[in-house]
Design a protein around this motif. Sequence first.
Motif, PDB file in Angstrom:
ATOM      1  N   LEU A  39      -5.320 -36.604  10.403  1.00  0.00           N
ATOM      2  CA  LEU A  39      -4.939 -36.456   8.995  1.00  0.00           C
ATOM      3  C   LEU A  39      -5.116 -37.753   8.207  1.00  0.00           C
ATOM      4  N   SER A  76     -13.722 -30.881   2.405  1.00  0.00           N
ATOM      5  CA  SER A  76     -12.787 -31.938   2.809  1.00  0.00           C
ATOM      6  C   SER A  76     -11.349 -31.585   2.439  1.00  0.00           C
ATOM      7  N   GLU A  77     -11.166 -30.960   1.275  1.00  0.00           N
ATOM      8  CA  GLU A  77      -9.817 -30.581   0.830  1.00  0.00           C
ATOM      9  C   GLU A  77      -9.281 -29.427   1.666  1.00  0.00           C
ATOM     10  N   ASN A 117      -4.925 -29.148   8.011  1.00  0.00           N
ATOM     11  CA  ASN A 117      -4.372 -30.163   8.907  1.00  0.00           C
ATOM     12  C   ASN A 117      -2.913 -30.468   8.545  1.00  0.00           C
ATOM     13  N   ALA A 118      -2.678 -30.760   7.263  1.00  0.00           N
ATOM     14  CA  ALA A 118      -1.327 -31.104   6.805  1.00  0.00           C
ATOM     15  C   ALA A 118      -0.382 -29.915   6.942  1.00  0.00           C
ATOM     16  N   ARG A 128      -9.999 -28.802   4.795  1.00  0.00           N
ATOM     17  CA  ARG A 128      -9.629 -29.369   6.091  1.00  0.00           C
ATOM     18  C   ARG A 128      -8.340 -30.161   6.003  1.00  0.00           C
ATOM     19  N   PHE A 129      -8.186 -30.924   4.911  1.00  0.00           N
ATOM     20  CA  PHE A 129      -6.963 -31.710   4.723  1.00  0.00           C
ATOM     21  C   PHE A 129      -5.747 -30.796   4.637  1.00  0.00           C
ATOM     22  N   ARG A 130      -5.850 -29.746   3.846  1.00  0.00           N
ATOM     23  CA  ARG A 130      -4.706 -28.849   3.652  1.00  0.00           C
ATOM     24  C   ARG A 130      -4.350 -28.095   4.932  1.00  0.00           C
ATOM     25  N   TYR A 184      -9.505 -40.629   2.456  1.00  0.00           N
ATOM     26  CA  TYR A 184     -10.680 -40.121   1.735  1.00  0.00           C
ATOM     27  C   TYR A 184     -10.256 -39.377   0.476  1.00  0.00           C
ATOM     28  N   ARG A 185      -9.188 -38.597   0.590  1.00  0.00           N
ATOM     29  CA  ARG A 185      -8.685 -37.817  -0.546  1.00  0.00           C
ATOM     30  C   ARG A 185      -8.218 -38.739  -1.665  1.00  0.00           C
ATOM     31  N   LYS A 221      -8.437 -38.389   6.542  1.00  0.00           N
ATOM     32  CA  LYS A 221      -8.608 -37.371   5.499  1.00  0.00           C
ATOM     33  C   LYS A 221      -7.789 -37.733   4.271  1.00  0.00           C
ATOM     34  N   LEU A 222      -6.589 -38.269   4.497  1.00  0.00           N
ATOM     35  CA  LEU A 222      -5.723 -38.672   3.394  1.00  0.00           C
ATOM     36  C   LEU A 222      -6.317 -39.851   2.647  1.00  0.00           C
TER      37      LEU A 222
END
Length: 228
Positions: free
Chosen positions: A212, A151-152, A158-159, A154-156, A218-219, A215-216
Motif C-alpha cells: 500500500l 492505480s486508484e 488494497n486499502a 488497486r489502491f482502493r 504515487y497517489r 501506492k499511497l
Amino acid sequence: MPESYTGKHAWLQIQSLLNSINHLLIFLVAAFYFILARSLEFKDTAMHMFLCGTGFHVLMAQAMMSHYKINPLTRWLSHRNKSRYHAVLQIVGSAMILLGAAGKFSNKDVHFNTWHGRIGAVATLGCVAGILGGFVNYFQPKFALKIHPVSELRFRHNAGGIVTFTFGMAAIYLGYYSKFFTKYVDNEFIPAMMLVTVLVYVLSVIAPVASLLPKLRYRRAKKAESAK
C-alpha cells in the motif's frame, strides 16, 4: 559483501521466519475452531464462530499474504495466479463470513447490542464491498476506468482489504469476551487465543501494508501534480 546487502538478506530471513510462524498459528487456530465447533455439533453460535472465525482468521489472513514474495504457499506462482489464488480465498472466506453472520442474525431477537456484533457487522459489509471491488480491480471494466485509473482501483482495493481485515480480526478479538467463549473455553486459555489473534493480524498485514505504501506515495504525487 556490502553491509546493505547483508542487512537486506537478514531482514528477508526474519520475514521468512515470521511468515512460517504465522502459517503455524493460522493452522492451530483452524484446528481449534473446528474441534470446538464439532464438540458442540456445529449448532447456533458454534457454527457462527466456526464460519466467521475460519473465514477471517484463516482464509482472509491467507488471502492477505497471497502476494507476499516470501510466502512459501504462493512464491512459485505467477503474479496472475497469485491474484487468482487471492480471489478464491477471498470469495470462499467472504461466503463463510456472510453465512455465519446471517445464521447469527436469524437466531437472535436483539441485534448489534455488543461491540463484537457492531464491528462484526461492519466487517461483513466490508467483505461484500471487497468482493465487488476485487472483481472490478481484476477485470477492470471500461465503466470503472472512466471513473478511476487502474492505480486508484488497486489502491482502493488494497486499502479496503486492510480495513476490512482489521475490523474482522477486531470482532474476533472481542468475541473472546462473549458468553459463548467464557462458557465453553477454559478462561485461562482465552488470553492465549487473544495473543494469537493479535500476532496473526500483525504478521498478515505486513505484505499488504508494504504494498500500500508505494501506492499511497504515487497517489499523493499525482494529486500534487494535478493541483499545480
